[in-house]
Scaffold this active site. Structure first.
Site, PDB file in Angstrom:
ATOM      1  N   GLU A 105      -7.209   5.923   3.845  1.00 56.19           N
ATOM      2  CA  GLU A 105      -6.696   6.564   5.069  1.00 56.19           C
ATOM      3  C   GLU A 105      -7.644   7.652   5.554  1.00 56.19           C
ATOM      4  O   GLU A 105      -7.865   7.819   6.760  1.00 56.19           O
ATOM      5  CB  GLU A 105      -5.300   7.140   4.813  1.00 56.19           C
ATOM      6  CG  GLU A 105      -4.271   6.035   4.584  1.00 56.19           C
ATOM      7  CD  GLU A 105      -2.919   6.583   4.188  1.00 56.19           C
ATOM      8  OE1 GLU A 105      -2.822   7.272   3.149  1.00 56.19           O
ATOM      9  OE2 GLU A 105      -1.944   6.336   4.925  1.00 56.19           O
ATOM     10  N   GLU A 125       0.024   1.869  -2.065  1.00 54.13           N
ATOM     11  CA  GLU A 125       1.192   2.758  -2.195  1.00 54.13           C
ATOM     12  C   GLU A 125       2.467   2.006  -2.540  1.00 54.13           C
ATOM     13  O   GLU A 125       3.331   2.497  -3.249  1.00 54.13           O
ATOM     14  CB  GLU A 125       1.397   3.538  -0.883  1.00 54.13           C
ATOM     15  CG  GLU A 125       0.393   4.661  -0.648  1.00 54.13           C
ATOM     16  CD  GLU A 125      -0.902   4.196   0.005  1.00 54.13           C
ATOM     17  OE1 GLU A 125      -1.172   2.971   0.038  1.00 54.13           O
ATOM     18  OE2 GLU A 125      -1.650   5.069   0.484  1.00 54.13           O
TER      19      GLU A 125
END
Ligand code: 3HC
Ligand code: NAI
Length: 694
Positions: A105, A125
């Protein structure tokens, strides 16, 4: 310092340096923002490169900060990414080895990305019960496309950088020195001038976005039944597709903050760290020298020996397999080949793989052929006399320094070690059936097991892809010692009023793959019978229901005899409730003067799971397991305890030890209450508001 700042020929190089994997903890985040500000304020700097030191670009947010104040302390990862986007000077992320989660990210917040081939790119995640929380669900679809992004985010599986080379994720793949490649790219970007591109400004284009999203939802309907995260990943991507970047981002944030608090996410994070913690042994430092293991010997080519051998063959190690008789040896080898052929049929192996593996086995009837083995694992009949014979012979022929391991499930490892003149070299390697499939390996540390022997076996376990958990010596070690108490409760409940199908269903609804009676029918009811007979002799004071003995006296040993707690139709494995057995159970209660009562599912689950917890607490008190997470790993990897509950000890923590103790005291007042003396550890934790897993 978690971040290093240098200037190389007019380019600021921000190096993430937070071992082991450059997790984006608070000090790393702060360092990045300071670096961006400094570079923008320095006229001598024309561009910025962010690169990782050591074995990763970045493994993502620092998981150890979750649910602590540091996680939300500014600058958060969102703030860091904003700083990257807002930088007037071009920011280039230079990726090697690992760019995962928040690490990816972060890179998606940069204006440009370059990478070396072979880097693992992932938003994993979901495997921790989360969704990407710093824009991943919004930015990844904008660079790799909707379908690829959905696959990556919902599965969490890494993709190699070269596979994504044609997408807008990477501006360039660098062959050779990454930093040099990134510096040269940064100069070119600065030459072109701004404004520099931002991923957020790209569109998500797809002719049938709604259809793709719907299919993704259908594909996880079953597998994600107990996990909220995969659905939220899809919801967040959909939000971005429908309502645009900013709304998608806000929704993603909301979902992240909610998911991080869920018991499922806590359980998955517990399992992630539990697995790694299991390999750490307090008095055996990680730098303990290990012995070289290149040749393996396995004694006994039965159910376990064959499966054990397959683990090492799969890992490329040669195995000498010893039996007493030629026909048993032939049978063992044939079974191994058959198991491999089955994998070929399923497309998991090629015929060539099978031949390579089979060529690594040397079958033998002679102990002399084990003389060069570095590790010998014994998997012969579970009789002390037979084991004694084996270990005495091994002691004669094994080379000095060879590790001698036993796969015994119930015998005393220290006694086995005493059959040799080298008890320091003896260790337990308790595999689970089928040994080539099951992840769990209980490594049994004898009183005299040498530290380097333990360190060697723990390292070897990684090579054969097992989750190794150290257990001290006791009857049943960690897993089977606890399961005995669980089965004992299940049998008590039969005589008090429940039937096998009800008990199995209740605990299967709780999440176990198989209830105790289906499991026992599969494993063979005679195994438990043999253990109980020994208990009656050795611990006559221990209170047991005799109801399972009655079943065995009826010859109902389980699937192998076509009848057990359930009936089985020939050739089928479906467990059909048996009138004969249910009548026997009701008659048994009557004979014992027990008035049968309706037992609710809640009581069934509570008694079974808390029986595990209580025995687990005793195992901790006695130091048989070093930590509660070790027990949880045993149950998650060897006994199909529901992953989303994190193991019996985390489950107890979740419901609270005061509630656990209260329930135990309640059951102590009921029939068969003598089994319910709370372990001292349970009482102490209940009084101190403590937890097994700190
Ligand atoms: N935070 C904190 N510690 C981490 C970590 C992380 N994200 N990732 C790994 N570690 C630690 C491990 O606990 C281990 O510590 P130890 O040595 O003390 O036991 C050490 O790093 C090495 O880990 P591995 O043994 O797993 O090393 P490998 O080289 O086999 O694998 C890896 C490296 C591929 C990065 C692997 O550790 C991994 O998959 N890590 C998890 C990655 C992940 O899930 N990232 C997402 C985090 S959540 C997030 O980013 C939220 C964001 O969206 C806001
Ligand atoms: P098994 O009966 O399938 O195989 C034992 C094999 O050992 C037979 O092939 C036999 O011929 C051979 N054998 C007997 N004496 C021998 C000797 N002196 N030298 C060489 N070979 C000899 O038994 P299984 O199930 O494989 O069990 C083996 C060991 O593994 C036992 O200690 C058992 O407690 C343990 N174990 C079994 C598990 C299971 O689920 N079956 C699980 C974990 C451990």
């Amino acid at each position: 310092m978690a971040v290093d700042y240098t200037i190389r020929g007019g380019v600021a190089v921000i190096t993430l340096d937070n071992p082991p994997v450059n997790g984006l903890g608070h000090s790393t985040r702060l360092g990045i923002v300071e670096g961006i500000e400094r570079a923008n304020g320095d006229d001598g700097v024309r561009a910025i490169v962010i690169i990782g030191a050591g074995k990763a670009f970045s493994g993502g947010a620092d998981i150890t900060e979750f649910n602590t104040p540091k996680a939300s302390q500014e600058p958060t990862l969102m703030t860091v990414i904003k700083a990257l986007e807002a930088s007037a000077k071009p920011v280039v992320a230079a990726i090697h080895a690992v760019a995962m989660g928040g690490g990816l990210e972060l890179a998606l917040g940069a204006h440009y990305r370059v990478a070396v081939p072979g880097a693992q790119i992932a938003l994993p995640e979901v495997k921790l019960g989360l969704l990407p929380g710093a824009g991943g669900t919004q930015r990844l679809p904008r660079v790799v496309g909707l379908e690829t992004a959905l696959n990556m985010i919902v599965s969490g599986t890494p993709v190699l950088s070269e596979k994504l080379a044609q997408t807008a994720l990477f501006d360039e793949l660098v062959d050779g020195d990454l930093l040099q490649g990134a510096l040269s790219f940064a100069h070119r970007a600065a030459d072109r001038g701004g404004p520099h591109p931002q991923v957020r400004d790209r569109e998500i284009e797809h002719p049938d976005a709604a259809g793709v999203i719907e299919r993704a939802r259908e594909s996880i309907a079953v597998s994600a039944r107990h996990f909220p995260a995969p659905r939220k990943c899809i919801d967040a991507i959909e939000k971005g597709v429908k309502d645009g970047f900013e709304r998608g981002l806000a929704f993603e944030r909301e979902c992240f903050l909610a998911l991080v608090q869920t018991p499922e996410s806590r359980a998955l994070r517990h399992a992630f760290f539990g697995e790694r913690a299991a390999s750490k042994i307090a008095d055996v430092p990680s730098n303990t020298p290990v012995r070289k293991i290149e040749r393996i010997g396995v004694i006994g080519a039965g159910t376990m020996g064959g499966g054990i051998a397959m683990n090492f063959l799969n890992a490329g190690l040669p195995v000498t397999l010893l039996e007493t008789k030629q026909d048993a040896l032939d049978r063992g080898i044939t079974t191994i080949r058959r198991n491999y052929e089955a994998q070929v049929k399923k497309g998991r192996l090629t015929q060539e793989n099978v031949e390579e593996r089979m060529a690594r086995i040397a079958p033998t009837l002679s102990y002399a052929d084990l003389a060069q083995a570095d590790l010998v694992i014994e998997a012969v009949f579970e009789e002390l006399g037979v084991k004694e014979n084996v270990f005495r012979q091994l002691d004669e022929i094994a080379k000095p320094g060879a590790i001698l391991a036993s796969n015994t499930s119930t015998l005393n490892l220290d006694t086995i070690a005493s059959f040799t003149k080298r008890p320091g070299d003896v260790i337990g390697m308790h595999f689970f059936s089928p040994a080539n499939v099951m992840k769990l390996l209980e490594v049994v540390r004898g009183e005299k097991t040498a530290k380097d022997v333990l360190a060697t076996v723990m390292q070897l376990a990684k090579k054969i892809r097992k989750t190794a958990v150290v257990s001290g010596v006791c009857d049943g070690f960690i897993g089977n010692r606890m399961i005995e108490q669980y089965i004992r409760q299940a049998l008590f409940m039969l005589e008090e009023g429940a039937l096998p199908a009800q008990i199995d269903r209740a605990v299967e609804d709780f999440g176990f793959a198989m209830g105790p009676f289906r499991m026992s029918d599969l494993a063979g009811n005679d195994i438990g019978w043999a253990i109980r007979k020994r208990r009656y002799r050795e611990q006559p004071e221990l209170h047991y229901s005799r109801i399972a003995d009655r079943l065995c006296e009826m010859g109902r040993f389980g699937q192998k005899t076509g009848a057990g707690w359930y009936d089985y139709e020939p050739g089928k494995r479906d467990a059909l409730p048996s009138k004969e057995v249910d009548d026997m159970i009701v008659a048994y209660s009557k004979e014992r003067g027990i008035e049968r009562r309706a037992i609710g599912d809640e009581e069934i689950v509570e008694r079974l799971v808390l029986a595990l917890v209580n025995e687990g607490a005793k195992i901790l008190e006695e130091g048989i397991a070093a930590k509660a997470s070790d027990i949880d790993m045993v149950y998650l990897t060897g006994y199909s305890f529901p992953l989303w509950r994190g193991g019996p000890m985390l489950y107890a923590d979740t419901i609270g030890l005061d509630n656990v103790e209260r329930a135990m005291r309640k059951y102590a007042q009921q029939a068969n209450g003598d089994a319910w003396r709370p372990a001292a550890r349970v009482t102490v934790l209940a009084q101190s508001n403590g937890r097994f897993n700190d």
